[in-house]
Scaffold this active site. Structure first.
Site, PDB file in Angstrom:
ATOM      1  N   ASP A   1       0.846  -1.199   0.000  1.00 45.43           N
ATOM      2  CA  ASP A   1       0.000   0.000   0.000  1.00 45.43           C
ATOM      3  C   ASP A   1       0.882   1.250   0.000  1.00 45.43           C
ATOM      4  OD1 ASP A   1      -2.336  -1.483   0.153  1.00 45.43           O
ATOM      5  OD2 ASP A   1      -2.662  -1.134   2.285  1.00 45.43           O
TER       6      ASP A   1
ATOM      7  N   ARG B   1      -1.253  -0.687  -8.557  1.00 48.08           N
ATOM      8  CA  ARG B   1      -2.658  -0.391  -8.239  1.00 48.08           C
ATOM      9  C   ARG B   1      -2.786   1.136  -8.251  1.00 48.08           C
ATOM     10  NH1 ARG B   1      -3.778  -1.209  -2.272  1.00 48.08           N
ATOM     11  NH2 ARG B   1      -4.342  -3.386  -2.659  1.00 48.08           N
TER      12      ARG B   1
HETATM   13  P1  FDA Z   1     -14.128   9.378  -4.669  1.00 46.84           P
HETATM   14  O1  FDA Z   1     -13.598   9.645  -3.294  1.00 46.84           O
HETATM   15  O2  FDA Z   1     -14.196  10.498  -5.635  1.00 46.84           O
HETATM   16  O3  FDA Z   1     -15.544   8.720  -4.504  1.00 46.84           O
HETATM   17  C1  FDA Z   1     -16.358   8.341  -5.599  1.00 46.84           C
HETATM   18  C2  FDA Z   1     -17.615   7.699  -5.087  1.00 46.84           C
HETATM   19  O4  FDA Z   1     -17.285   6.469  -4.432  1.00 46.84           O
HETATM   20  C3  FDA Z   1     -18.352   8.481  -4.011  1.00 46.84           C
HETATM   21  O5  FDA Z   1     -19.228   9.415  -4.562  1.00 46.84           O
HETATM   22  C4  FDA Z   1     -19.057   7.389  -3.243  1.00 46.84           C
HETATM   23  O6  FDA Z   1     -20.204   6.965  -3.944  1.00 46.84           O
HETATM   24  C5  FDA Z   1     -18.081   6.277  -3.273  1.00 46.84           C
HETATM   25  N1  FDA Z   1     -17.176   6.307  -2.085  1.00 46.84           N
HETATM   26  C6  FDA Z   1     -15.877   6.665  -2.064  1.00 46.84           C
HETATM   27  N2  FDA Z   1     -15.353   6.535  -0.820  1.00 46.84           N
HETATM   28  C7  FDA Z   1     -16.366   6.098  -0.054  1.00 46.84           C
HETATM   29  C8  FDA Z   1     -16.476   5.762   1.328  1.00 46.84           C
HETATM   30  N3  FDA Z   1     -15.442   5.868   2.165  1.00 46.84           N
HETATM   31  N4  FDA Z   1     -17.666   5.348   1.787  1.00 46.84           N
HETATM   32  C9  FDA Z   1     -18.724   5.232   0.959  1.00 46.84           C
HETATM   33  N5  FDA Z   1     -18.699   5.539  -0.361  1.00 46.84           N
HETATM   34  C10 FDA Z   1     -17.542   5.958  -0.846  1.00 46.84           C
HETATM   35  N6  FDA Z   1      -5.289   5.075  -0.786  1.00 46.84           N
HETATM   36  C11 FDA Z   1      -4.006   5.308  -0.519  1.00 46.84           C
HETATM   37  O7  FDA Z   1      -3.619   6.458  -0.302  1.00 46.84           O
HETATM   38  N7  FDA Z   1      -3.108   4.277  -0.482  1.00 46.84           N
HETATM   39  C12 FDA Z   1      -3.477   2.991  -0.754  1.00 46.84           C
HETATM   40  O8  FDA Z   1      -2.632   2.096  -0.730  1.00 46.84           O
HETATM   41  C13 FDA Z   1      -4.841   2.739  -1.054  1.00 46.84           C
HETATM   42  N8  FDA Z   1      -5.282   1.479  -1.328  1.00 46.84           N
HETATM   43  C14 FDA Z   1      -6.575   1.293  -1.786  1.00 46.84           C
HETATM   44  C15 FDA Z   1      -6.999   0.040  -2.228  1.00 46.84           C
HETATM   45  C16 FDA Z   1      -8.248  -0.112  -2.803  1.00 46.84           C
HETATM   46  C17 FDA Z   1      -8.664  -1.461  -3.302  1.00 46.84           C
HETATM   47  C18 FDA Z   1      -9.119   1.015  -2.913  1.00 46.84           C
HETATM   48  C19 FDA Z   1     -10.460   0.888  -3.569  1.00 46.84           C
HETATM   49  C20 FDA Z   1      -8.729   2.235  -2.437  1.00 46.84           C
HETATM   50  C21 FDA Z   1      -7.472   2.390  -1.841  1.00 46.84           C
HETATM   51  N9  FDA Z   1      -7.063   3.617  -1.349  1.00 46.84           N
HETATM   52  C22 FDA Z   1      -5.738   3.820  -1.062  1.00 46.84           C
HETATM   53  C23 FDA Z   1      -8.070   4.684  -1.081  1.00 46.84           C
HETATM   54  C24 FDA Z   1      -8.187   5.653  -2.230  1.00 46.84           C
HETATM   55  O9  FDA Z   1      -7.026   6.430  -2.333  1.00 46.84           O
HETATM   56  C25 FDA Z   1      -9.384   6.605  -2.037  1.00 46.84           C
HETATM   57  O10 FDA Z   1      -9.200   7.322  -0.865  1.00 46.84           O
HETATM   58  C26 FDA Z   1     -10.739   5.889  -1.964  1.00 46.84           C
HETATM   59  O11 FDA Z   1     -10.797   4.820  -2.859  1.00 46.84           O
HETATM   60  C27 FDA Z   1     -11.879   6.877  -2.331  1.00 46.84           C
HETATM   61  O12 FDA Z   1     -11.701   7.376  -3.613  1.00 46.84           O
HETATM   62  P2  FDA Z   1     -12.557   6.933  -4.903  1.00 46.84           P
HETATM   63  O13 FDA Z   1     -11.605   6.616  -5.993  1.00 46.84           O
HETATM   64  O14 FDA Z   1     -13.482   5.853  -4.566  1.00 46.84           O
HETATM   65  O15 FDA Z   1     -13.301   8.237  -5.394  1.00 46.84           O
END
Ligand code: FDA
Length: 318
Positions: free
Chosen positions: A136, A187
């Site tokens: 990560d 990733r």
């Molecule tokens: P965004 O935050 O724009 O959200 C888009 C939509 O997704 C929202 O409108 C909502 O519908 C839904 N959503 C997003 N977050 C949500 C929540 N917490 N609860 C409910 N709904 C939510 N980060 C990092 O810094 N280092 C890492 O190693 C990782 N590893 C990692 C692994 C995996 C498998 C995932 C999916 C994510 C990570 N992350 C991470 C976290 C990532 O950086 C980010 O903070 C979250 O995925 C939220 O961003 P989105 O891309 O979902 O988009």
């Protein structure tokens, strides 16, 4: 702007020891406790049960034993030992052979040599058990050391590992190219940490634009990239681009976090895409949980409802 403020507030709360103590007392007590929406449990058997439920729906998992920022070589050795045992238990249980870990869990705050030794211990056993290890990415002060450590183990011949790149950081295109040059797996995420304007985009539109650009780069030049997001726009853009360029659905995967957008997880799998769910578990769930609240303030209402529905007369109450 609101998302920047929310991240700031929740990263401050994440550092509060008293809030952590309070949350730890109630958050995981039973099946319906509020933290269980995002964290699969505190023990390996609970994580494996959660993995089995997810896999029955045609998805795969990566298991993350929560923990970060350990402050002593003893604690880093303990975390390493716990990962070694986890690999063994995954292999015996027959669930997806894929784990995620953080280098500050293995000693990055202490020194790099300790971290490399601990990581090699995990990678050695993971290699024997055919388990993939995703490192990560933590906040920006750790990026250079994380990538350097990854390059060190890659140079030593370990191929069962990959890293994470965050689209919110201005440096990330260079980092993607650096890792692509090795042929290693990436990733892509937007980034979960509060970062200063000197290193990170502050507008969601900029983070999203970078995510789309890096997705295209990874789908064109990457080795089995993971597009990790819950954002339907990012997912649609990736699907469209892959189709246009003839990138087959088995050449990449989508990833999402446990408990978030389960509807979208299922529909992507039903459409024939590979979908992996990140399953976090362990007693050190508080900072992870606070980052999830900071990403979506609506989750706070969900958690408050959960807390209020807990019985004040339960035997563990003071
Ligand atoms: P965004 O935050 O724009 O959200 C888009 C939509 O997704 C929202 O409108 C909502 O519908 C839904 N959503 C997003 N977050 C949500 C929540 N917490 N609860 C409910 N709904 C939510 N980060 C990092 O810094 N280092 C890492 O190693 C990782 N590893 C990692 C692994 C995996 C498998 C995932 C999916 C994510 C990570 N992350 C991470 C976290 C990532 O950086 C980010 O903070 C979250 O995925 C939220 O961003 P989105 O891309 O979902 O988009």
């Amino acid at each position: 702007m609101l998302d920047v403020v929310a991240k700031a507030v929740f990263s401050t709360l994440a550092a509060s020891a008293s809030l952590k103590r309070l949350a730890s007392r109630y958050g995981m007590r039973h099946e319906g406790s509020f933290a269980r929406r995002f964290v699969a449990g505190e023990t390996v058997p609970e994580a494996i049960d959660a993995a089995r439920v997810i896999e029955r729906q045609g998805l795969t998992v990566t298991l993350d034993l929560l923990g970060e920022s350990v402050g002593s070589t003893t604690a880093a050795a303990e975390a390493t030992g716990a990962y070694v045992r986890l690999i063994d238990e995954i292999a015996r249980a027959g669930v997806s052979r894929n784990i995620s870990l953080k280098l500050t869990q293995l000693g990055l705050d202490i020194d790099r040599a300790t971290t490399v030794d601990n990581l090699r211990r995990v990678l050695d056993l993971a290699g024997q058990a055919d388990v993939f290890v995703r490192i990560d990415m933590e906040n920006s002060p750790y990026i250079e050391q994380t990538l350097d450590t990854f390059e060190t183990v890659w140079t030593l011949g370990y191929r069962n590992a990959g890293v994470v790149i965050q689209s919110c950081l201005k440096r990330s295109e260079g980092d993607v190219r650096r890792i692509l040059a090795l042929g290693a797996r990436i990733r892509l995420v937007k980034g979960a940490y509060r970062e200063p304007p000197s290193v990170a985009f502050q507008q969601k539109s900029e983070v999203d634009a970078a995510f789309r650009d890096l997705t295209r780069l990874l789908l064109t030049e990457g080795t089995y990239p993971a597009i990790a997001t819950h954002d339907p726009d990012m997912i649609d853009a990736a699907r469209r681009f892959a189709k246009e360029r003839g990138v087959a659905p088995d050449k990449f995967e989508f990833q999402m976090l446990y408990g978030i957008r389960r509807d979208l997880q299922a529909s992507l799998a039903a459409d024939g895409y590979r979908m992996r769910v990140y399953v976090p578990f362990g007693t050190e769930w508080f900072p992870y949980f606070m980052r999830r609240l900071g990403e979506r303030p609506a989750n706070v209402a969900f958690v408050l409802r959960g807390i209020l529905s807990e019985s004040p007369k339960s035997p563990e109450s003071p």
